[in-house]
Scaffold this motif. Structure first.
Motif, mmCIF file in Angstrom:
data_model
loop_
_atom_site.group_PDB
_atom_site.id
_atom_site.type_symbol
_atom_site.label_atom_id
_atom_site.label_comp_id
_atom_site.label_asym_id
_atom_site.label_seq_id
_atom_site.Cartn_x
_atom_site.Cartn_y
_atom_site.Cartn_z
ATOM 1 N N THR A 101 -4.703 -3.730 8.183
ATOM 2 C CA THR A 101 -5.743 -4.649 7.708
ATOM 3 C C THR A 101 -5.713 -4.759 6.183
ATOM 4 N N LEU A 102 -5.538 -3.633 5.491
ATOM 5 C CA LEU A 102 -5.485 -3.644 4.032
ATOM 6 C C LEU A 102 -4.307 -4.467 3.528
ATOM 7 N N GLU A 134 -6.905 1.599 9.293
ATOM 8 C CA GLU A 134 -7.198 0.435 8.446
ATOM 9 C C GLU A 134 -5.977 -0.071 7.676
ATOM 10 N N ILE A 140 0.888 -1.161 0.000
ATOM 11 C CA ILE A 140 0.000 0.000 0.000
ATOM 12 C C ILE A 140 0.925 1.209 0.000
ATOM 13 N N GLU A 191 -5.178 -8.173 4.107
ATOM 14 C CA GLU A 191 -6.222 -8.575 3.156
ATOM 15 C C GLU A 191 -5.657 -8.775 1.753
ATOM 16 N N LYS A 192 -4.703 -7.941 1.368
ATOM 17 C CA LYS A 192 -4.127 -8.066 0.030
ATOM 18 C C LYS A 192 -3.370 -9.384 -0.103
#
Length: 381
Positions: free
Chosen positions: A371-372, A368, A338, A375-376
């Motif tokens: 978490t991102l 967040e 990210i 999740e990725k």
């Protein structure tokens, strides 16, 4: 060439010795390289001690030091010689944030001339490049006119400001030592901004049914917000809390922790390891950090199964896990998972060759963000 030193985990004597050794090595190449002392955009670290040591050891007392703490990813910018951190639509002077209360590197000024005076044991000749200077052209001549041995604050509110400075530096025949946050390295190296990696680009080398490992070494408000968001919004997650007092006082059960991590991971669960500093008496912050780091190193070394990915949050934590636990000597930077969060493919010399290793700064992103990232990796399976 990017040399990781982890100097923020060292005391003043240790970091002076480290930078003296680096300076002696760099003497042979100093005519051919630009020396950048990479630092924290939130003003923590041994500065100006490290740059002064390099300048003295390299025997270039006339070289100005350029101080460039702007960092796009962390929302840190410098305007009118004052350093701010931007969250949403609000810019806060950096001395009013939690970073200024760092136990190891506290400071009380956002106005950078006062910050430099506070941090330096000797008087400094403080100069400044304003936004008007950078945006009016002729920046190379302004750099060439800086007094010998001065320390120059560089104002910047965008990567474009740094690009102007980079071009001016490359045109100058003068020697400089640079103290900067991450964005200037990207600018000077001419690395274009790229979108974050897609899940398919994060796949392990072979099909790996194991879960990933997330290690959070920081105990800061932002790190805690990110951890809490992860715990509330992620399925197939096992959380293991390590008691910092137990680690400090040698009542920590290493074998049990390793077993718990490995059991959860091989069942397909992601595992998040985190610590709590609550309950500790006032002690030296670096001593506490080093003790926790040693425990985390032993845990990672003791895990025999390969995680599907590994995330380490915190500058010191990500360094020691990479070098001391995994044995990283070199790595390929794949990109960003990210914005502001790089991911490496670690080398063949390591405990888990080719593993995707995420270096997560503890001043990046909102609640967040962690978490991102997780999740990725889940979407990459």
């Amino acid at each position: 060439l990017f040399l990781l030193t982890n100097s923020r985990s060292l005391n003043e004597e240790q970091t002076t010795e480290l930078h003296q050794n680096l300076g002696e090595i760099l003497k042979e190449f100093q005519e051919d390289v630009i020396i950048i002392s990479r630092s924290d955009s939130s003003l923590r670290g041994h500065f100006p001690q490290e740059t002064n040591t390099l300048r003295k050891t390299l025997e270039i007392p006339e070289a100005p030091i350029l101080f460039i703490p702007f960092c796009a990813a962390s929302g840190c910018l410098t305007l009118n010689d004052t350093h701010y951190i931007v969250e949403g639509d609000h810019a806060t002077p950096i001395h009013l944030t939690r970073f200024a209360k760092d136990n190891a590197f506290p400071f009380s000024h956002s106005y950078l001339p006062d910050y430099l005076a506070e941090k330096s044991q000797d008087p400094l000749d403080i100069q400044s490049l304003s936004l008007r200077d950078l945006r009016s052209g002729n920046v190379t001549s302004k750099l060439d006119e800086l007094p010998d041995g001065s320390t120059c604050i560089v104002n910047a509110t965008s990567l474009k400001d740094l690009n102007v400075l980079s071009l001016a530096l490359l045109k100058s025949n003068r020697r400089f030592i640079i103290r900067s946050a991450a964005s200037f390295v990207q600018s000077l190296a001419g690395i274009p901004s790229r979108p974050p990696l897609e899940p398919w680009q994060l796949q392990d080398l072979e099909i790996n049914p194991n879960g990933g490992l997330i290690i959070i070494g920081s105990d800061t408000p932002k790190a805690n917000d990110q951890l809490n968001h992860l715990l509330k919004n992620t399925s197939a997650l096992t959380a293991i809390k390590l008691s910092a007092p137990d680690i400090i006082h040698s009542t920590f059960n290493l074998k049990s922790t390793i077993s718990d991590v490995q059991t959860a991971m091989v069942s397909g669960q992601n595992v998040v390891l985190f610590t709590s500093l609550r309950g500790l008496d006032e002690e030296d912050d670096l001593t506490i950090t080093q003790s926790i780091s040693k425990a985390l190193i032993k845990i990672v070394q003791g895990i025999k199964e390969r995680p599907s990915f590994l995330v380490a949050e915190g500058a010191i934590t990500s360094f020691v896990i990479a070098t001391d636990a995994l044995g990283v000597q070199q790595a390929q930077v794949l990109g960003q998972v990210i914005p502001g969060v790089p991911v490496w493919a670690i080398g063949n010399e390591t405990l888990h060759p080719g593993l995707a290793y995420v270096v997560f700064p503890n001043n990046i992103g909102g609640a967040e963000a962690l978490t991102l990232v997780v999740e990725k990796f889940g979407a990459s399976i």
